[in-house]
Design an enzyme around this catalytic site. Structure first.
Site, short mmCIF file in Angstrom:
data_model
loop_
_atom_site.label_atom_id
_atom_site.label_comp_id
_atom_site.label_asym_id
_atom_site.label_seq_id
_atom_site.Cartn_x
_atom_site.Cartn_y
_atom_site.Cartn_z
N ALA A 62 0.66 -1.11 -0.06
CA ALA A 62 0.08 0.27 0.09
C ALA A 62 0.70 1.25 0.02
O ALA A 62 0.20 2.24 -0.31
CB ALA A 62 -1.00 0.03 1.42
N ARG A 67 11.25 7.45 -0.76
CA ARG A 67 12.47 7.57 -1.13
C ARG A 67 13.01 7.16 -2.44
O ARG A 67 14.06 7.47 -3.09
CB ARG A 67 13.62 6.74 0.08
CG ARG A 67 13.70 7.49 1.17
CD ARG A 67 14.37 6.73 2.08
NE ARG A 67 13.80 5.88 2.91
CZ ARG A 67 14.10 4.57 3.71
NH1 ARG A 67 15.61 4.64 3.75
NH2 ARG A 67 13.26 3.76 4.25
N GLN A 88 -6.45 -0.43 1.53
CA GLN A 88 -6.46 0.23 2.73
C GLN A 88 -6.34 2.06 2.25
O GLN A 88 -5.41 2.44 1.72
CB GLN A 88 -5.00 0.02 3.27
CG GLN A 88 -4.61 0.49 4.70
CD GLN A 88 -3.09 0.43 5.18
OE1 GLN A 88 -2.36 -0.04 4.36
NE2 GLN A 88 -3.03 0.32 6.55
N THR A 100 1.21 -1.00 9.91
CA THR A 100 1.25 -2.80 9.20
C THR A 100 -0.04 -3.53 9.99
O THR A 100 -0.56 -4.23 9.29
CB THR A 100 2.43 -3.37 9.27
OG1 THR A 100 3.03 -3.15 10.76
CG2 THR A 100 3.73 -2.61 8.53
N GLY A 129 13.42 -2.64 13.20
CA GLY A 129 12.93 -3.20 14.63
C GLY A 129 13.95 -4.07 15.20
O GLY A 129 14.28 -4.98 14.29
N GLU A 189 10.57 -0.99 17.79
CA GLU A 189 11.22 -0.21 16.62
C GLU A 189 11.86 0.78 17.04
O GLU A 189 12.12 1.04 18.08
CB GLU A 189 9.72 0.59 16.10
CG GLU A 189 8.50 -0.54 15.70
CD GLU A 189 8.77 -1.22 14.54
OE1 GLU A 189 9.65 -0.90 13.62
OE2 GLU A 189 8.43 -2.44 14.69
N ALA A 201 20.23 -4.69 -61.22
CA ALA A 201 20.38 -3.66 -60.17
C ALA A 201 20.13 -2.29 -60.59
O ALA A 201 19.94 -2.00 -61.81
CB ALA A 201 22.12 -3.73 -60.29
#
Length: 459
Positions: free
Chosen positions: A11, A16, A74, A80, A142, A157, A425
């Protein structure tokens, strides 16, 4: 047998990455990261896949719609734990089943690792198994905390940990297997009272442990597998690792790769034994190459089917078929719907598009062959052009077996050159040429004497 359901977290935006696209759609080794994760978890035994979408949901759904997954949206990214809550309807009816939770930006995981983590959870009667890794630099992750007996006590965390807790080098990788009923129970008891104001999925482990349930931390033997992709630099590194894995897989099956670091092979590519891949070769999408070929250097094939014992040197080909025992290149462009049969020679600076080329035919150099059907043992002289476009529509040329097309001939389609016919040709052919005939379509040479005067050229 208990149902195995994989929940893939996809989600997030991935700020970054600095991209207009969702992070999980960026490609590694030829496929989007989310698709790579789906492939791995299915190989690991989880047929049912639930993908949690959020940022630019439509793009994610369009990319994965043919992968037979369940999408759950979501609306707000509240952590999470909140993401997994959205997937509850997909596994709550089978409380004795097991749920894998994995991030959509972890494309380096192996199926063997997923299977091992699942077996650890099930065989030990555990409520959960946590994939961990030991890193030299654990900053940002974490930390997995254990008691004096080595049992896991909780996950803390980075932003919530004390200096002592953050000195631990064992980290949470974000990949877990749960017994469904225990996950459902613990999810209903977590809150967002933390530095981020989010619902951490990791809080379920503390709840399970306080309830006396078994949570097993399992260290991954290869920490490289567990690395997520959060930046373009990490994306490039993940791509490099997966490509080297693919190269190693092919070499183990009898393919020679001169320099794996400079050869780029997609996940779905197939290559036969005794084929040699030279540096600069790029094999993409569903390309299939037979045995005993020599590919490269500097050859790019996308959705190409190539037979055996063919040599491609500096060829760019896409969506076409190449037969066996062919010698093609250098500097050849094979465009979609081209079908080359066997024992064909195509030399430098030749383009073939939407054409069928029969056995033994030669297109030596400086040729454009578009929308044409060439028979067997046809010879195109240097500079031959099939003039297939009249400004509105494309037309086809048909050249029968053993025809000989002279240098610098224009074949103005639609035109039919008969069997064993010749064109002189420099001719521009606008009418059909019967079998065994010679067609001369050029102005009669006329020499104008004394054309150049003494004062024509002045200093």
């Amino acid at each position: 047998m208990a149902e195995l359901t994989a929940v893939i977290l996809a989600a997030g935006q991935g700020t970054r990455m600095k991209s207009a696209y969702p992070k999980v759609l960026h490609r590694v080794c030829g496929v989007p990261m989310a698709e790579q994760v789906i492939r791995v978890v299915r190989l690991g035994g989880f047929e049912k896949c639930v993908v949690i979408t959020g940022f630019k949901e439509k793009l994610v759904r369009e990319c994965l719609e043919d992968k037979e997954v369940v999408f759950v949206h979501q609306e707000e990214q509240l952590g999470t734990g909140h993401a997994v809550m959205q997937a509850l309807p997909e596994f709550k009816d089978d409380p004795e089943g097991y749920v894998l939770v994995v991030c959509g930006d972890t494309p380096l995981l192996r199926a063997e690792t997923i299977r091992d983590l699942t077996d650890t959870c099930i065989s030990n009667g555990a409520s959960a198994a946590v994939l961990t890794a030991v890193l030299d630099n654990p900053f940002g992750y974490g930390r997995v905390l254990r008691d004096e007996k080595g049992n896991m006590t909780c996950i803390v965390e980075q932003k919530d940990g004390t200096p002592e807790q953050l000195s631990v080098h064992e980290i949470n990788t974000g990949t877990y297997v749960f017994r469904a009923k225990d996950l459902i129970d613990a999810l209903g008891r977590i809150d967002n009272k933390n530095a981020q104001g989010e619902y951490y999925l990791t809080d379920v482990f503390g709840i399970m442990i306080r309830d006396g349930k078994k949570v097993i931390p399992k260290i991954c033997d290869n920490p490289e597998e567990t690395e997520g992709v959060n930046s373009r630099i990490q994306l490039a590194e993940a791509d490099r690792i997966l490509r080297l894995r693919k190269a190693e897989e092919l070499m183990a099956e009898g393919v020679s790769i001169i320099n794996p670091e400079n050869t780029y092979i997609g996940q779905d590519v197939k290559v036969g034994r005794d084929t040699i891949l030279y540096p600069g070769t790029i094999l993409e999408s569903h390309t299939v190459i037979g045995e005993g070929c020599v590919i490269g250097p500097d050859t790019q094939l996308t959705d190409v089917t190539c037979g055996s014992f063919t040599h491609l040197n500096r060829v760019y080909a896409h969506e076409c078929k190449i037969g066996s025992y062919n010698e093609i290149g250098p500097f050849v462009h094979l465009r979609p719907n081209t079908d080359l049969h066997d024992h064909i020679k195509i030399g430098n600076f030749v383009e073939v598009k939407n054409s069928t080329v029969g056995n033994g035919t030669k297109l030596p150099h400086l040729i454009y062959c578009g929308d044409s059907d060439l028979g067997e043992n046809v010879n195109f002289g240097c500079g031959t052009v099939t003039v297939n476009f009249d400004g509105k529509e494309k037309h086809r040329c048909k050249i029968d077996d053993h025809a000989f097309i002279g240098c610098n001939t224009n074949l103005v389609a639609p035109v039919h050159i008969g069997e064993r016919a010749f064109t002189a040709a420099g001719s521009t052919i606008t009418k059909d040429v019967p079998a065994n005939a010679l067609s001369v379509a050029r102005a009669k040479q006329r020499n104008i004497e004394d054309w150049v005067k003494d004062d024509t050229y002045k200093d």
